[in-house]
Design an enzyme around this catalytic site. Sequence first.
Site, PDB file in Angstrom:
ATOM      1  N   ASP A  47      -2.210  -7.403  -5.462  1.00 49.23           N
ATOM      2  CA  ASP A  47      -3.356  -7.474  -4.562  1.00 49.23           C
ATOM      3  C   ASP A  47      -2.907  -8.332  -3.389  1.00 49.23           C
ATOM      4  O   ASP A  47      -2.729  -9.552  -3.538  1.00 49.23           O
ATOM      5  CB  ASP A  47      -4.548  -8.104  -5.278  1.00 49.23           C
ATOM      6  N   VAL A  48      -2.723  -7.713  -2.229  1.00 49.02           N
ATOM      7  CA  VAL A  48      -2.131  -8.436  -1.102  1.00 49.02           C
ATOM      8  C   VAL A  48      -3.015  -9.561  -0.579  1.00 49.02           C
ATOM      9  O   VAL A  48      -2.545 -10.414   0.187  1.00 49.02           O
ATOM     10  CB  VAL A  48      -1.781  -7.475   0.055  1.00 49.02           C
ATOM     11  N   SER A  59      -4.384   0.209  14.303  1.00 41.90           N
ATOM     12  CA  SER A  59      -5.037   1.507  14.437  1.00 41.90           C
ATOM     13  C   SER A  59      -5.613   1.633  15.838  1.00 41.90           C
ATOM     14  O   SER A  59      -5.941   0.620  16.474  1.00 41.90           O
ATOM     15  CB  SER A  59      -6.171   1.646  13.410  1.00 41.90           C
ATOM     16  N   TYR A  64     -13.493  -2.435  10.002  1.00 40.00           N
ATOM     17  CA  TYR A  64     -12.129  -1.901  10.144  1.00 40.00           C
ATOM     18  C   TYR A  64     -11.602  -2.141  11.559  1.00 40.00           C
ATOM     19  O   TYR A  64     -10.456  -2.574  11.743  1.00 40.00           O
ATOM     20  CB  TYR A  64     -12.157  -0.411   9.818  1.00 40.00           C
ATOM     21  N   GLY A  80       0.825  -1.210   0.000  1.00 37.85           N
ATOM     22  CA  GLY A  80       0.000   0.000   0.000  1.00 37.85           C
ATOM     23  C   GLY A  80       0.852   1.250   0.000  1.00 37.85           C
ATOM     24  O   GLY A  80       0.518   2.241   0.648  1.00 37.85           O
ATOM     25  N   ALA A  81       1.949   1.216  -0.765  1.00 40.10           N
ATOM     26  CA  ALA A  81       2.950   2.286  -0.697  1.00 40.10           C
ATOM     27  C   ALA A  81       2.792   3.344  -1.773  1.00 40.10           C
ATOM     28  O   ALA A  81       3.688   4.159  -1.978  1.00 40.10           O
ATOM     29  CB  ALA A  81       4.359   1.688  -0.768  1.00 40.10           C
ATOM     30  N   THR A  92     -12.486  -4.419  13.707  1.00 37.96           N
ATOM     31  CA  THR A  92     -12.233  -5.846  13.884  1.00 37.96           C
ATOM     32  C   THR A  92     -10.930  -6.263  13.218  1.00 37.96           C
ATOM     33  O   THR A  92     -10.118  -6.993  13.799  1.00 37.96           O
ATOM     34  CB  THR A  92     -13.404  -6.664  13.314  1.00 37.96           C
ATOM     35  N   ALA A  93     -10.726  -5.792  12.000  1.00 40.32           N
ATOM     36  CA  ALA A  93      -9.502  -6.137  11.282  1.00 40.32           C
ATOM     37  C   ALA A  93      -8.269  -5.629  12.017  1.00 40.32           C
ATOM     38  O   ALA A  93      -7.267  -6.345  12.157  1.00 40.32           O
ATOM     39  CB  ALA A  93      -9.550  -5.568   9.868  1.00 40.32           C
ATOM     40  N   LYS A  94      -8.331  -4.392  12.510  1.00 41.17           N
ATOM     41  CA  LYS A  94      -7.166  -3.815  13.158  1.00 41.17           C
ATOM     42  C   LYS A  94      -6.900  -4.445  14.523  1.00 41.17           C
ATOM     43  O   LYS A  94      -5.744  -4.545  14.959  1.00 41.17           O
ATOM     44  CB  LYS A  94      -7.340  -2.301  13.283  1.00 41.17           C
TER      45      LYS A  94
END
Length: 252
Positions: free
Chosen positions: A63-64, A142, A154, A13-14, A156-158
């Site tokens: 696509d990661v 985050s 978001y 994501g750079a 939950t993912a973080k």
Amino acid sequence: MNRKPPLVAVVTGAGRGIGAATARRLATDGAAVAVLDRSASDTHATVHAIGAAGGRAVGIACDVAAADQVEAAFARVVDAFGRVDVLVNNAGVIRDNLLFMMTEQDWDTVLRVHLRGAFLCTRAAQRHMVPEGGGRIVNLSSIAARGNLGQANYSTAKAAVQGLTSTFAAELGPHGITVNAIAPGFISTPMTDETARRMGLEPDAFRHDTAARVPLRRVGSPDDIAGVVAFLAGPDASYITGQTIHVDGGHP
């Protein structure tokens, strides 16, 4: 790590925001950097900035969350630079909505990029790091991991990224690989500008209102995060692993 510089760093994501600032900072510190983003065109600005400053970088479309693309990307990094020393799992998206309006696709997309992406990239990176006897992995979490209105996916993912970090630190530590996470607060990026517009706010006003609630009375910049990544990727952080470092201006 008992390696001579330059290190080889992969930053996902750079193409913009925190990822771009991190790639530039690591290059400034002497690393050769693989700039990963969804499309090759998204990597061009970051690669150009690094090259213009005298650094070495290669842009790779990836696509990661797609295992075959991740494996191919890391093969290209090794082909270009010979090894992988540092991985920064930064790629992310947002699909904010309250529960009753959040779709399954909103949920799956966010979990897929943030969580599956971190898993796949870490799995690929460690295959190259373990034989070399060390490495550095930095995951982007985050402060939203504590929970945030309209961001169930978001948040939950973080939060899960922090669990991954602790687990991978335990598994990879015996191989000399450190794994840490950074939990940014509000960082001024194109993504937070998009959030403001979805809320019907002007980005400048959104940043101003947020800064008033932060003890340091300002929002963060991508460079604030890039500096902490550089520390965790460097020799002074060799005995730090399994940690989540909050970089949030003292956000309550």
